[in-house]
Scaffold this motif. Structure first.
Motif, PDB file in Angstrom:
ATOM      1  N   HIS A  77       0.884  -1.171   0.000  1.00 40.97           N
ATOM      2  CA  HIS A  77       0.000   0.000   0.000  1.00 40.97           C
ATOM      3  C   HIS A  77       0.921   1.219   0.000  1.00 40.97           C
ATOM      4  O   HIS A  77       1.748   1.375   0.901  1.00 40.97           O
ATOM      5  CB  HIS A  77      -0.908  -0.006   1.226  1.00 40.97           C
ATOM      6  N   LEU A  78       0.783   2.048  -1.015  1.00 42.81           N
ATOM      7  CA  LEU A  78       1.673   3.191  -1.174  1.00 42.81           C
ATOM      8  C   LEU A  78       1.043   4.457  -0.604  1.00 42.81           C
ATOM      9  O   LEU A  78      -0.183   4.570  -0.504  1.00 42.81           O
ATOM     10  CB  LEU A  78       2.027   3.368  -2.653  1.00 42.81           C
ATOM     11  N   LYS A  79       1.890   5.383  -0.248  1.00 40.65           N
ATOM     12  CA  LYS A  79       1.422   6.626   0.380  1.00 40.65           C
ATOM     13  C   LYS A  79       0.533   7.446  -0.547  1.00 40.65           C
ATOM     14  O   LYS A  79      -0.286   8.227  -0.080  1.00 40.65           O
ATOM     15  CB  LYS A  79       2.618   7.454   0.852  1.00 40.65           C
ATOM     16  N   ASP A  80       0.662   7.250  -1.878  1.00 39.11           N
ATOM     17  CA  ASP A  80      -0.165   8.018  -2.821  1.00 39.11           C
ATOM     18  C   ASP A  80      -1.550   7.391  -3.030  1.00 39.11           C
ATOM     19  O   ASP A  80      -2.329   7.843  -3.854  1.00 39.11           O
ATOM     20  CB  ASP A  80       0.553   8.192  -4.165  1.00 39.11           C
ATOM     21  N   GLY A  81      -1.840   6.304  -2.264  1.00 43.64           N
ATOM     22  CA  GLY A  81      -3.154   5.671  -2.373  1.00 43.64           C
ATOM     23  C   GLY A  81      -3.175   4.476  -3.316  1.00 43.64           C
ATOM     24  O   GLY A  81      -4.129   3.705  -3.320  1.00 43.64           O
ATOM     25  N   ASN A  82      -2.158   4.322  -4.136  1.00 44.04           N
ATOM     26  CA  ASN A  82      -2.087   3.170  -5.029  1.00 44.04           C
ATOM     27  C   ASN A  82      -1.597   1.943  -4.278  1.00 44.04           C
ATOM     28  O   ASN A  82      -1.098   2.052  -3.152  1.00 44.04           O
ATOM     29  CB  ASN A  82      -1.138   3.462  -6.200  1.00 44.04           C
ATOM     30  N   THR A 112       8.071   5.496  -0.233  1.00 45.47           N
ATOM     31  CA  THR A 112       6.725   5.615  -0.795  1.00 45.47           C
ATOM     32  C   THR A 112       5.757   4.576  -0.228  1.00 45.47           C
ATOM     33  O   THR A 112       4.570   4.618  -0.519  1.00 45.47           O
ATOM     34  CB  THR A 112       6.751   5.461  -2.333  1.00 45.47           C
ATOM     35  N   LYS A 114       3.442   2.879   2.456  1.00 42.96           N
ATOM     36  CA  LYS A 114       2.709   3.143   3.695  1.00 42.96           C
ATOM     37  C   LYS A 114       2.677   1.870   4.546  1.00 42.96           C
ATOM     38  O   LYS A 114       2.933   1.896   5.736  1.00 42.96           O
ATOM     39  CB  LYS A 114       1.293   3.618   3.367  1.00 42.96           C
TER      40      LYS A 114
END
Length: 150
Positions: A77-82, A112, A114
Motif C-alpha cells: 500500500h503506497l502513500k499516494d493511495g495506489n 513511498t 505506507k
C-alpha cells in the motif's frame, strides 16, 4: 461445477505434445518449463521428479493448498493511495524489488510505502483448470509429469 475426481484423473494418460501446447496457452506467462515460459512463479522444469500426478492436479485445481517458500505474494500500500502486488525478489535499506506477473520487475522506494501485507492466497488464481477441457488438463499433467531431472 462438480469437484474433480483427482484420483480418477491421475490414472489417465494424456498426450504430452498436446500438454505442451496447453502449457504454452495457460501456464507460460508465470512458469518456466525448460526453455518455455517466464520466470515468475516456481520453475516447473523438473516438477515431474518432485510431484506425482495427483499432486500436480491439486496444485492447479487448488493453488492455495500450498504456496512454495519464496513465492509468497505481498501487497504494498503506497502513500499516494495506489497499491501494487508481487513476489519480493530483493530488499535493501532504501528499496524493495518485486517480481510481478509476466516477469516484470518493479523497484519501490521504501519512502513511498505506507504498509505491506502478506497475501493469504496464492498469486496463482484458482479455477485455471476451468479454462480447459478435461482432456486438455490430462494432457497438461502428462507434459508436466514428464519434466524430470536428466
Amino acid at each position: 461445477n462438480a469437484p474433480l475426481d483427482i484420483a480418477m484423473l491421475a490414472q489417465k494418460t494424456g498426450d504430452p505434445a498436446k500438454g505442451r501446447i496447453a502449457f504454452q496457452k495457460l501456464c507460460f506467462a508465470c512458469h518456466k518449463a525448460g526453455d518455455i515460459g517466464i520466470d515468475f512463479g516456481p520453475a516447473l522444469t523438473e516438477i515431474g521428479s518432485k510431484l506425482p500426478k495427483s499432486e500436480l492436479y491439486l496444485s492447479i485445481v487448488n493453488p492455495n493448498a500450498g504456496v512454495s517458500f519464496g513465492y509468497e505474494g505481498w501487497i504494498f500500500h503506497l502513500k499516494d493511495g495506489n497499491q501494487t502486488a508481487g513476489i519480493i525478489q530483493s530488499e535493501a535499506d532504501s528499496e524493495v524489488v518485486i517480481r510481478m506477473v509476466g516477469g516484470v520487475r518493479q523497484t519501490i522506494s521504501k519512502k513511498t510505502i505506507k504498509s505491506r501485507e502478506k497475501m493469504k492466497v496464492s498469486l496463482m488464481p484458482p479455477g485455471l483448470h476451468l479454462a480447459m477441457k478435461e482432456q486438455e488438463l490430462v494432457d497438461l499433467i502428462e507434459f508436466l509429469s514428464g519434466l524430470k531431472k536428466e
